[in-house]
Design a protein around this motif. Structure first.
Motif, mmCIF file in Angstrom:
data_model
loop_
_atom_site.group_PDB
_atom_site.id
_atom_site.type_symbol
_atom_site.label_atom_id
_atom_site.label_comp_id
_atom_site.label_asym_id
_atom_site.label_seq_id
_atom_site.Cartn_x
_atom_site.Cartn_y
_atom_site.Cartn_z
ATOM 1 N N PRO A 1 0.811 -1.218 0.000
ATOM 2 C CA PRO A 1 0.000 0.000 0.000
ATOM 3 C C PRO A 1 0.845 1.270 0.000
ATOM 4 C CG PRO A 1 -0.157 -1.139 2.109
ATOM 5 C CD PRO A 1 0.729 -1.961 1.257
ATOM 6 N N MET A 2 2.109 1.133 0.283
ATOM 7 C CA MET A 2 2.965 2.328 0.385
ATOM 8 C C MET A 2 4.400 1.921 0.066
ATOM 9 S SD MET A 2 3.422 5.544 1.557
ATOM 10 C CE MET A 2 2.677 6.233 3.038
ATOM 11 N N VAL A 3 5.023 2.698 -0.768
ATOM 12 C CA VAL A 3 6.420 2.440 -1.084
ATOM 13 C C VAL A 3 7.217 3.649 -0.640
ATOM 14 C CG1 VAL A 3 8.073 2.244 -2.979
ATOM 15 C CG2 VAL A 3 6.005 0.848 -2.979
ATOM 16 N N ILE A 4 8.342 3.425 -0.010
ATOM 17 C CA ILE A 4 9.193 4.519 0.425
ATOM 18 C C ILE A 4 10.414 4.574 -0.481
ATOM 19 C CG2 ILE A 4 10.506 5.467 2.361
ATOM 20 C CD1 ILE A 4 7.621 5.270 3.103
ATOM 21 N N GLU A 5 10.719 5.761 -0.923
ATOM 22 C CA GLU A 5 11.902 5.925 -1.770
ATOM 23 C C GLU A 5 13.034 6.478 -0.911
ATOM 24 O OE1 GLU A 5 11.185 8.429 -5.185
ATOM 25 O OE2 GLU A 5 13.347 8.838 -5.367
ATOM 26 N N HIS A 6 14.163 5.850 -1.001
ATOM 27 C CA HIS A 6 15.323 6.356 -0.279
ATOM 28 C C HIS A 6 15.970 7.435 -1.135
ATOM 29 C CE1 HIS A 6 19.493 5.971 1.637
ATOM 30 N NE2 HIS A 6 18.680 6.235 2.637
ATOM 31 N N ILE A 7 16.764 8.275 -0.491
ATOM 32 C CA ILE A 7 17.368 9.392 -1.206
ATOM 33 C C ILE A 7 18.281 8.922 -2.331
ATOM 34 C CG2 ILE A 7 19.447 9.657 0.200
ATOM 35 C CD1 ILE A 7 18.959 12.660 0.181
ATOM 36 N N CYS A 8 18.741 7.693 -2.234
ATOM 37 C CA CYS A 8 19.615 7.152 -3.279
ATOM 38 C C CYS A 8 18.848 6.875 -4.564
ATOM 39 C CB CYS A 8 20.288 5.868 -2.794
ATOM 40 S SG CYS A 8 19.167 4.452 -2.633
ATOM 41 N N GLY A 9 17.525 6.997 -4.528
ATOM 42 C CA GLY A 9 16.741 6.793 -5.737
ATOM 43 C C GLY A 9 16.080 5.431 -5.799
ATOM 44 N N ASN A 10 16.527 4.520 -4.942
ATOM 45 C CA ASN A 10 15.930 3.192 -4.966
ATOM 46 C C ASN A 10 14.763 3.091 -3.996
ATOM 47 O OD1 ASN A 10 19.135 2.529 -5.541
ATOM 48 N ND2 ASN A 10 17.674 1.321 -6.722
#
Lengths: 156, 156
Positions: free
Chosen positions: A110-119
């Motif tokens: 239901p939710m995806v978190i993006e890390h600052i590295c882009g992944n």
DNA sequence: CCAGCGAGTAGGAAATCCAAACTCACCATA
DNA sequence: TATGGTGAGTTTGGATTTCCTACTCGCTGG
């Protein structure tokens, strides 16, 4: 879950005494997302208003949240995480990852978190010293305080 | 905390519906330490026996724990973590670290965990892709399911 | 003046929790 | 054969918490 009535001295129990009550970690989730107003919290979490008020008081007392005035006249507040509160966000990420993995076999996150590295963020808990993964087989418990008996495979 | 009555679909809420009730994570702590027998759990956690019995049933149903017979005649059981249960141990380590840091200014940790690398464990939550630390400032939320509104600094 | 909003309080029913006692099956001792 | 003990729970009945609905209070906008 007021005092950590745990017969053993334990930081896990102590932490849960602060954020382990029903709804507390969901409050933190919302507040970290920037949804810190009372009525938003009620709607987004689905908690009864009085219980929520109690939880918020406790979290403010414990210095996990801070009340922030965003309007004088009429006086209106918003809850925001403190530094200590923000440092609990990794716990939320780890819980989310476990749920994604074990509670939804198909890929319907239901939710995806993006890390600052882009992944896309897949959190791993690692040992700060060596960078290695924290897994049960790699751990050994050393009780420092009385009240602990450790009998199992994790024992020293 | 039976069903995740959360109005939003959320793996954090779902995970907490499984292990977020009072005592559940302390049960996991004990079981990971090898103290998996009913009376040990009662003594070490300080939970009422009936509540503990309810929690144990739920954790077994959710495949976090497994009942293990260690003696036929008289039939005696012991609870052990499943693979899924072991994968929650990092959550415990992270909670412990937060408590050690924020709830005990002086250095009186009741328990120290040694990592296999020989160092005292200080867990960090990292991004599996890049190895970087997971901190609030480095995250961006992407809701995938309806029901989410994200207004704050974490918003995309 | 009246309606509405944000941030809570108040009141009582419903669900949980808790401590202590009890069960049930078995073993050990005398 | 009675007597006591252990392990793993279940029962019981009262004390707490939760939950739900409604209400307040200060203010604003029309």
């Amino acid at each position: 879950m007021p005092a950590s009535g745990d017969p053993r001295p334990c930081s896990i129990a102590d932490t849960l005494a602060v954020v382990g009550e029903k709804y507390s970690l969901l409050v933190l989730r919302e507040v970290c997302l920037g949804n810190g107003r009372f009525d938003q919290l009620v709607r987004n979490i689905g908690a009864p208003r009085d219980v929520l008020a109690t939880r918020l008081r406790r979290l403010v007392d414990a210095d996990v949240l801070q009340k922030h005035v965003y309007s004088e006249r009429p006086r209106r507040f918003e809850y925001r995480p403190t530094q200590a509160g923000l440092e609990l966000e990794p716990v939320l990420m780890t819980l989310m990852a476990w749920g994604d993995l074990h509670l939804r076999k198909d890929d319907d996150r239901p939710m995806v978190i993006e890390h600052i590295c882009g992944n896309e963020l897949v959190p791993t808990v690692t040992c700060t010293a060596c960078g290695g993964e924290v897994r049960h087989e790699n751990l050994m418990a050393h009780p420092q305080a009385p009240g602990w008996s450790v009998t199992g495979p994790t024992a020293p």
